[in-house]
Design an enzyme around this catalytic site. Structure first.
Site, mmCIF file in Angstrom:
data_model
loop_
_atom_site.group_PDB
_atom_site.id
_atom_site.type_symbol
_atom_site.label_atom_id
_atom_site.label_comp_id
_atom_site.label_asym_id
_atom_site.label_seq_id
_atom_site.Cartn_x
_atom_site.Cartn_y
_atom_site.Cartn_z
ATOM 1 N N SER A 131 0.825 -1.210 0.000
ATOM 2 C CA SER A 131 0.000 0.000 0.000
ATOM 3 C C SER A 131 0.859 1.259 0.000
ATOM 4 C CB SER A 131 -0.892 -0.001 1.248
ATOM 5 O OG SER A 131 -1.491 1.255 1.458
ATOM 6 N N TYR A 156 -2.432 -0.137 10.021
ATOM 7 C CA TYR A 156 -2.603 -0.738 8.700
ATOM 8 C C TYR A 156 -1.310 -0.618 7.896
ATOM 9 C CZ TYR A 156 -4.033 -1.190 3.820
ATOM 10 O OH TYR A 156 -4.110 -1.538 2.496
#
Length: 338
Positions: A131, A156
């Site tokens: 990501s 995350y």
């Protein structure tokens, strides 16, 4: 790899996973899908995606969690995939503030389970989703794979950074070829309801206020789903090799002396949140009621992808204009939700 070689796609009922699986099936691949169908967002949307994949005779599906080692071992043993495209994960930055253990279970324990299954099954190539959030507190832009990413600002992001480190370890210890793709704010038809553009659309059509953080001054490198899928398809067919120019004295984070690579997948065209909202308003033919809120914990101000490595190694440059991508999403949204 022959076109008959099986491909395992985890997260096949998710946003990117669904599109990747459908593209593979359209091109004649045999696809084994894996998804836990959790209720992080509307399960009926996941079921609708899955129903489209089930229309293909060359698609099979297993519902199980990444933490279920037995289920993973069984699906690897039965399908014997040569390529694994691992797109399943617990997504979302803000959700991780209240639900940290969910991210540990899925994104850390689950990822180790995938690596072990790939190792034991002799998989030819593991492609996995990282990501843009791994860039965290980095200020230098555009974000380059060759820069260090040691300061994540959300749990995350930390789990995605950990995935890259774990992948390198398996590439080193077992020679497992791994390619990590750092996706930058992917949007489009069949998208995730928890993402801003999706919730904005719902609220605007309902005449409700949309929440805009940091006065809308944030910028995002919005990437249309078809562009993200094309990057996956091209990188899937490019098994990483050890980099002969890699130097331990000056280590490049994006490559290695083992079969390991990291790529950005973005549009290379950052857009302010306000510009994005204006584009959405035009596509909907309706103005948004706006509620202004401060910056949220875990958010980064701007994202901007350096995609020179992707272009150089695959010959592909994402090229879908924002206006076209938003129009396609709105058309799908109106059709799906009537």
């Amino acid at each position: 790899m022959t076109i008959q070689s099986p491909v395992l796609v985890t997260g096949c009922a998710g946003f990117i996973g669904f599109h990747v699986a459908r593209r593979l099936l359209d091109e004649g691949y045999s696809v084994t899908g894996f998804d836990n169908m959790n209720d992080y967002y509307d399960v009926s949307l996941k079921q609708s995606r899955l129903s489209l994949l089930r229309e293909y005779n060359s698609f099979t599906f297993t519902q199980a969690a990444l933490e279920d080692r037995g289920a993973l071992e069984e699906i690897f043993a039965s399908s014997k995939p040569s390529i694994v495209i691992h797109l399943a994960a617990q997504a979302g930055v803000r959700y991780s503030l209240q639900n940290p253990y969910t991210y540990v279970d899925s994104n850390l324990t689950g990822f180790v389970n995938i690596l072990e299954a790939c190792r034991l099954s002799g998989v030819d190539h593991l492609v996995y989703a990282s990501s843009s959030s791994v860039y965290g507190a980095n200020a230098k832009q555009p974000f380059s794979e060759h820069d260090a990413t040691n300061h994540p600002v959300s749990l995350y992001a930390a789990t995605k950074k950990a995935n890259e480190l774990l992948a390198h370890t398996y590439s080193h210890l077992y020679g497992l070829p791994t390619t990590g793709i750092r996706f930058f704010t992917v949007y489009g038809p069949w998208g995730r309801p928890d993402m801003a553009y999706f919730s904005f659309t719902r609220a605007i059509l309902a005449g409700e206020a949309i929440q805009i953080f940091n006065e809308g001054k944030m910028k995002r490198d919005f990437t249309y789903i078809d562009d993200a899928v094309e990057a996956v398809m091209r990188l899937m067919q490019r098994t990483p090799q050890p980099d002969p120019d890699w130097q331990a004295a000056h280590p490049d984070p994006s490559t290695s002396y083992v079969p390991y690579r990291i790529y950005n997948a973005g549009s290379h065209r950052p857009v302010s949140l306000l510009t994005f909202i204006e584009t959405l308003e035009r596509a909907l033919g309706q103005e948004a009621v706006k509620e202004w809120l401060p910056m949220q914990p875990g958010d980064v101000k701007d994202t901007y992808a350096d995609i020179e490595d992707l272009i150089r190694d695959t010959g592909y440059r994402p090229d879908t204009p924002l206006e076209k991508g938003i129009e396609n999403f709105v058309a799908w949204y109106r059709d799906y939700y009537r």
